[in-house]
Every structure is written in C-alpha cells, then in structure tokens.
Design a protein around this motif. Structure first.
Motif, PDB file in Angstrom:
ATOM      1  N   GLU A  53       1.663   9.049   7.461  1.00 30.43           N
ATOM      2  CA  GLU A  53       1.910   7.659   7.860  1.00 30.43           C
ATOM      3  C   GLU A  53       3.404   7.336   7.831  1.00 30.43           C
ATOM      4  O   GLU A  53       3.915   6.647   8.717  1.00 30.43           O
ATOM      5  CB  GLU A  53       1.161   6.698   6.929  1.00 30.43           C
ATOM      6  CG  GLU A  53      -0.342   6.711   7.133  1.00 30.43           C
ATOM      7  CD  GLU A  53      -1.081   5.927   6.072  1.00 30.43           C
ATOM      8  OE1 GLU A  53      -2.016   5.191   6.435  1.00 30.43           O
ATOM      9  OE2 GLU A  53      -0.729   6.038   4.866  1.00 30.43           O
ATOM     10  N   ILE A  54       4.117   7.846   6.834  1.00 29.42           N
ATOM     11  CA  ILE A  54       5.556   7.627   6.750  1.00 29.42           C
ATOM     12  C   ILE A  54       6.254   8.248   7.953  1.00 29.42           C
ATOM     13  O   ILE A  54       7.122   7.637   8.576  1.00 29.42           O
ATOM     14  CB  ILE A  54       6.129   8.181   5.430  1.00 29.42           C
ATOM     15  CG1 ILE A  54       5.639   7.325   4.264  1.00 29.42           C
ATOM     16  CG2 ILE A  54       7.655   8.228   5.465  1.00 29.42           C
ATOM     17  CD1 ILE A  54       5.944   7.909   2.900  1.00 29.42           C
ATOM     18  N   LYS A  68       0.830  -1.204   0.000  1.00 27.53           N
ATOM     19  CA  LYS A  68       0.000   0.000   0.000  1.00 27.53           C
ATOM     20  C   LYS A  68       0.867   1.258   0.000  1.00 27.53           C
ATOM     21  O   LYS A  68       1.869   1.333   0.699  1.00 27.53           O
ATOM     22  CB  LYS A  68      -0.880  -0.031   1.245  1.00 27.53           C
ATOM     23  CG  LYS A  68      -1.698   1.202   1.476  1.00 27.53           C
ATOM     24  CD  LYS A  68      -2.360   1.144   2.838  1.00 27.53           C
ATOM     25  CE  LYS A  68      -2.641   2.544   3.292  1.00 27.53           C
ATOM     26  NZ  LYS A  68      -2.861   2.708   4.694  1.00 27.53           N
ATOM     27  N   GLN A  69       0.486   2.235  -0.773  1.00 34.40           N
ATOM     28  CA  GLN A  69       1.171   3.537  -0.792  1.00 34.40           C
ATOM     29  C   GLN A  69       0.800   4.292   0.489  1.00 34.40           C
ATOM     30  O   GLN A  69      -0.369   4.453   0.806  1.00 34.40           O
ATOM     31  CB  GLN A  69       0.724   4.331  -2.024  1.00 34.40           C
ATOM     32  CG  GLN A  69       1.409   5.653  -2.202  1.00 34.40           C
ATOM     33  CD  GLN A  69       2.862   5.516  -2.628  1.00 34.40           C
ATOM     34  OE1 GLN A  69       3.260   4.511  -3.158  1.00 34.40           O
ATOM     35  NE2 GLN A  69       3.644   6.535  -2.370  1.00 34.40           N
ATOM     36  N   LEU A  70       1.815   4.707   1.240  1.00 31.53           N
ATOM     37  CA  LEU A  70       1.567   5.409   2.497  1.00 31.53           C
ATOM     38  C   LEU A  70       1.496   6.918   2.264  1.00 31.53           C
ATOM     39  O   LEU A  70       2.171   7.451   1.384  1.00 31.53           O
ATOM     40  CB  LEU A  70       2.689   5.123   3.492  1.00 31.53           C
ATOM     41  CG  LEU A  70       2.895   3.668   3.894  1.00 31.53           C
ATOM     42  CD1 LEU A  70       4.106   3.535   4.799  1.00 31.53           C
ATOM     43  CD2 LEU A  70       1.661   3.115   4.580  1.00 31.53           C
ATOM     44  N   THR A  71       0.721   7.589   3.093  1.00 31.97           N
ATOM     45  CA  THR A  71       0.680   9.048   3.051  1.00 31.97           C
ATOM     46  C   THR A  71       1.935   9.588   3.730  1.00 31.97           C
ATOM     47  O   THR A  71       2.637   8.863   4.441  1.00 31.97           O
ATOM     48  CB  THR A  71      -0.555   9.595   3.801  1.00 31.97           C
ATOM     49  OG1 THR A  71      -0.413   9.280   5.198  1.00 31.97           O
ATOM     50  CG2 THR A  71      -1.849   9.010   3.253  1.00 31.97           C
ATOM     51  N   ASP A  72       2.211  10.870   3.538  1.00 37.90           N
ATOM     52  CA  ASP A  72       3.362  11.485   4.191  1.00 37.90           C
ATOM     53  C   ASP A  72       3.260  11.368   5.705  1.00 37.90           C
ATOM     54  O   ASP A  72       4.248  11.101   6.394  1.00 37.90           O
ATOM     55  CB  ASP A  72       3.485  12.961   3.788  1.00 37.90           C
ATOM     56  CG  ASP A  72       3.919  13.137   2.348  1.00 37.90           C
ATOM     57  OD1 ASP A  72       4.281  12.134   1.683  1.00 37.90           O
ATOM     58  OD2 ASP A  72       3.908  14.292   1.874  1.00 37.90           O
TER      59      ASP A  72
END
Length: 73
Positions: free
Chosen positions: A8-9, A2-6
C-alpha cells in the motif's frame, strides 16, 4: 491512522509522485533515486537547515490551507 502494508505504501507513493510530477517525470525521479547512492535521512537533515522553525510552520500552515481550498472545490 491505519498502519499501511508495504504494498500500500508503494502504491500510494507512486500515485503521489504521478499526481505531483506526471507519469514521465515520476519515472525519471524513480530512476534517479535508483541510479544514485541516496541517503534520504541525510537529505532530510540538510533540506531545511537554513530555514527557521517559524518559516517552516508558516509554510506548513499555508500548504494545509491550500489543500483544504482544493478539496473544497
């Protein structure tokens, strides 16, 4: 994956730092990074320059084995 949001990173990164270093050392690490000019890309290029591909591969496999052992407990 899954692509994480900024956000979440950032949250995951802070959690990883704290898990690895503890709260005080993680804060110290962050302040060191913010205080000094730091080029992560250049640092990464130099980080393993004296290590063979075979050694890097072995270290990665050892790390993965250790992680699996820890997760199995």
């Amino acid at each position: 994956m899954k692509q994480l949001t900024d956000t979440e990173i950032r949250v995951n990164g802070i959690a990883a730092l704290i898990a690895s270093l503890g709260e005080v050392q993680a804060e110290r690490f962050i302040s060191l990074i913010l205080r000094e000019p730091f080029d992560y890309t250049q640092w990464q290029k130099k980080l393993w320059e004296d290590t063979s591909l075979e050694d890097l591969s072995r270290m990665a496999m050892d790390s993965r084995r250790e992680t699996k052992k820890t997760q199995a407990k």
